[in-house]
Design a protein around this motif. Structure first.
Motif, PDB file in Angstrom:
ATOM      1  N   SER B  65      55.128 -47.478 -44.673  1.00  0.00           N
ATOM      2  CA  SER B  65      53.870 -48.144 -44.373  1.00  0.00           C
ATOM      3  C   SER B  65      52.988 -47.202 -43.562  1.00  0.00           C
ATOM      4  O   SER B  65      53.475 -46.274 -42.921  1.00  0.00           O
ATOM      5  CB  SER B  65      54.092 -49.453 -43.598  1.00  0.00           C
ATOM      6  OG  SER B  65      54.644 -49.173 -42.323  1.00  0.00           O
ATOM      7  N   VAL B  66      51.676 -47.424 -43.633  1.00  0.00           N
ATOM      8  CA  VAL B  66      50.714 -46.580 -42.914  1.00  0.00           C
ATOM      9  C   VAL B  66      49.625 -47.460 -42.307  1.00  0.00           C
ATOM     10  O   VAL B  66      49.495 -48.634 -42.628  1.00  0.00           O
ATOM     11  CB  VAL B  66      50.042 -45.542 -43.841  1.00  0.00           C
ATOM     12  CG1 VAL B  66      51.050 -44.516 -44.347  1.00  0.00           C
ATOM     13  CG2 VAL B  66      49.326 -46.227 -44.997  1.00  0.00           C
ATOM     14  N   SER B  67      48.844 -46.842 -41.448  1.00  0.00           N
ATOM     15  CA  SER B  67      47.637 -47.471 -40.919  1.00  0.00           C
ATOM     16  C   SER B  67      46.583 -46.385 -40.767  1.00  0.00           C
ATOM     17  O   SER B  67      46.900 -45.205 -40.643  1.00  0.00           O
ATOM     18  CB  SER B  67      47.903 -48.155 -39.579  1.00  0.00           C
ATOM     19  OG  SER B  67      48.289 -47.207 -38.601  1.00  0.00           O
ATOM     20  N   ARG B  68      45.326 -46.787 -40.804  1.00  0.00           N
ATOM     21  CA  ARG B  68      44.231 -45.814 -40.606  1.00  0.00           C
ATOM     22  C   ARG B  68      43.146 -46.502 -39.784  1.00  0.00           C
ATOM     23  O   ARG B  68      42.089 -46.879 -40.262  1.00  0.00           O
ATOM     24  CB  ARG B  68      43.676 -45.364 -41.962  1.00  0.00           C
ATOM     25  CG  ARG B  68      42.650 -44.247 -41.838  1.00  0.00           C
ATOM     26  CD  ARG B  68      43.225 -42.898 -41.733  1.00  0.00           C
ATOM     27  NE  ARG B  68      42.281 -41.842 -41.434  1.00  0.00           N
ATOM     28  CZ  ARG B  68      41.502 -41.240 -42.335  1.00  0.00           C
ATOM     29  NH1 ARG B  68      41.513 -41.637 -43.598  1.00  0.00           N
ATOM     30  NH2 ARG B  68      40.701 -40.259 -41.966  1.00  0.00           N
ATOM     31  N   GLU B  69      43.429 -46.643 -38.509  1.00  0.00           N
ATOM     32  CA  GLU B  69      42.511 -47.315 -37.595  1.00  0.00           C
ATOM     33  C   GLU B  69      41.457 -46.360 -37.040  1.00  0.00           C
ATOM     34  O   GLU B  69      40.388 -46.785 -36.598  1.00  0.00           O
ATOM     35  CB  GLU B  69      43.294 -47.977 -36.464  1.00  0.00           C
ATOM     36  CG  GLU B  69      44.235 -49.076 -36.952  1.00  0.00           C
ATOM     37  CD  GLU B  69      45.073 -49.660 -35.829  1.00  0.00           C
ATOM     38  OE1 GLU B  69      44.906 -49.218 -34.670  1.00  0.00           O
ATOM     39  OE2 GLU B  69      45.899 -50.547 -36.100  1.00  0.00           O
ATOM     40  N   LYS B  70      41.778 -45.075 -37.036  1.00  0.00           N
ATOM     41  CA  LYS B  70      40.849 -44.059 -36.554  1.00  0.00           C
ATOM     42  C   LYS B  70      40.753 -42.942 -37.583  1.00  0.00           C
ATOM     43  O   LYS B  70      41.723 -42.642 -38.283  1.00  0.00           O
ATOM     44  CB  LYS B  70      41.310 -43.495 -35.218  1.00  0.00           C
ATOM     45  CG  LYS B  70      41.400 -44.493 -34.104  1.00  0.00           C
ATOM     46  CD  LYS B  70      41.743 -43.809 -32.778  1.00  0.00           C
ATOM     47  CE  LYS B  70      43.098 -43.158 -32.816  1.00  0.00           C
ATOM     48  NZ  LYS B  70      43.445 -42.535 -31.510  1.00  0.00           N
ATOM     49  N   LYS B  71      39.620 -42.289 -37.642  1.00  0.00           N
ATOM     50  CA  LYS B  71      39.412 -41.227 -38.619  1.00  0.00           C
ATOM     51  C   LYS B  71      40.413 -40.092 -38.422  1.00  0.00           C
ATOM     52  O   LYS B  71      40.888 -39.500 -39.384  1.00  0.00           O
ATOM     53  CB  LYS B  71      37.987 -40.680 -38.495  1.00  0.00           C
ATOM     54  CG  LYS B  71      37.596 -39.687 -39.566  1.00  0.00           C
ATOM     55  CD  LYS B  71      36.137 -39.305 -39.419  1.00  0.00           C
ATOM     56  CE  LYS B  71      35.696 -38.396 -40.563  1.00  0.00           C
ATOM     57  NZ  LYS B  71      34.240 -38.080 -40.475  1.00  0.00           N
ATOM     58  N   GLU B  72      40.741 -39.800 -37.179  1.00  0.00           N
ATOM     59  CA  GLU B  72      41.565 -38.633 -36.906  1.00  0.00           C
ATOM     60  C   GLU B  72      43.067 -38.894 -36.959  1.00  0.00           C
ATOM     61  O   GLU B  72      43.854 -37.981 -36.812  1.00  0.00           O
ATOM     62  CB  GLU B  72      41.203 -38.056 -35.530  1.00  0.00           C
ATOM     63  CG  GLU B  72      41.346 -39.014 -34.368  1.00  0.00           C
ATOM     64  CD  GLU B  72      40.081 -39.808 -34.106  1.00  0.00           C
ATOM     65  OE1 GLU B  72      39.232 -39.954 -35.018  1.00  0.00           O
ATOM     66  OE2 GLU B  72      39.942 -40.301 -32.967  1.00  0.00           O
ATOM     67  N   SER B  73      43.484 -40.141 -37.165  1.00  0.00           N
ATOM     68  CA  SER B  73      44.899 -40.465 -37.079  1.00  0.00           C
ATOM     69  C   SER B  73      45.392 -41.239 -38.292  1.00  0.00           C
ATOM     70  O   SER B  73      44.724 -42.171 -38.765  1.00  0.00           O
ATOM     71  CB  SER B  73      45.131 -41.298 -35.813  1.00  0.00           C
ATOM     72  OG  SER B  73      46.483 -41.656 -35.692  1.00  0.00           O
ATOM     73  N   PHE B  74      46.585 -40.865 -38.782  1.00  0.00           N
ATOM     74  CA  PHE B  74      47.142 -41.514 -39.975  1.00  0.00           C
ATOM     75  C   PHE B  74      48.661 -41.562 -39.827  1.00  0.00           C
ATOM     76  O   PHE B  74      49.393 -40.820 -40.480  1.00  0.00           O
ATOM     77  CB  PHE B  74      46.719 -40.730 -41.215  1.00  0.00           C
ATOM     78  CG  PHE B  74      46.996 -41.414 -42.535  1.00  0.00           C
ATOM     79  CD1 PHE B  74      47.421 -40.684 -43.646  1.00  0.00           C
ATOM     80  CD2 PHE B  74      46.803 -42.780 -42.703  1.00  0.00           C
ATOM     81  CE1 PHE B  74      47.646 -41.291 -44.872  1.00  0.00           C
ATOM     82  CE2 PHE B  74      47.027 -43.411 -43.921  1.00  0.00           C
ATOM     83  CZ  PHE B  74      47.447 -42.655 -45.007  1.00  0.00           C
TER      84      PHE B  74
END
Lengths: 113, 111
Positions: B65-74
């Motif tokens: 699973s992943v999340s992308r809450e901020k442009k710089e972090s994955f």
């Protein structure tokens, strides 16, 4: 989807000789073809790329050629040096809006001093 | 210097535990990717994200699973549902117009 095949899987060359790695792709819509070099324990680094509107591109000792009709592209390394020893990956990308790259399985190049 | 930072470089976990791999980029790239690398298998796409708060499954998303809450972090979470989690994991980013910039990977060992 796109299928990229890479040959040979391992290539040994004498220092100073040339090395050639060939890749074939399946999707005629692919229009971007990068090559990556991966050294042990590190991530791959982009070393050269070519787009489908050109047939050849050079950067010092490395060059890439593209044959769209035959759907294959090749990496050429001239005057090989020990630091060229690495795993090389080819990839192909079709412009379907998701920018996904399909990678070959890699080629281990060993330059023998 | 701009680039992609993956941490930690080596990670050890017991079977049945979830584990999260970090990926941060300061290249201001919109798109980010997670790949898995196994010997002789090349690079296989797990998940990718073309923009903040949006992501898509790649070819081998099951058990991840992943999340992308901020442009710089994955960040990538390897869950206990992943049957063969031991591998070398690579994070990458791109502008969407060309090649990928890779981090130096995290080697995960699950015993």
């Amino acid at each position: 989807g796109e299928n990229v095949e890479q040959h040979p899987s391992t290539l040994s060359v004498q220092e100073g000789d040339s090395a050639v790695i060939k890749c074939t792709y399946s999707d005629s819509a692919s229009n971007y073809f990068p090559w990556y070099k991966q050294e042990l324990g590190k991530g791959p680094q982009l070393i050269i790329d070519i787009r489908s509107n050109v047939g050849e591109k050079k950067d010092q000792r490395i060059a890439v050629t593209l044959n769209k009709t035959a759907k294959h592209f090749s990496l050429h390394i001239t005057e090989t040096q020990p630091e060229d020893s690495a795993v090389y990956f080819c990839a192909a990308q079709a412009n379907y809006g998701n920018n996904r790259l399909a990678f070959g399985k890699g080629n281990q190049v060993v330059v023998i001093p | 210097d701009g680039g992609i930072t993956q941490s930690p470089k080596y990670l050890f976990r017991k079977e049945g535990q979830n584990v999260t791999l970090s990926c941060e980029q300061n290249l201001n790239h919109d798109a980010m990717y997670w790949y898995r690398q196994d010997p002789g298998q090349g690079l296989r796409l797990i998940y990718y994200s073309q923009i903040v708060n949006d992501f898509q499954k790649g070819d081998i998303a099951e058990g991840y699973s992943v999340s992308r809450e901020k442009k710089e972090s994955f960040p990538l979470t390897v869950t206990s549902a992943q049957k063969n989690p031991t591998a070398f994991y690579l994070c990458a980013s791109s502008t969407g117009l060309g090649g990928l910039h890779f981090g130096n990977g995290t080697r995960l060992t699950v015993t």
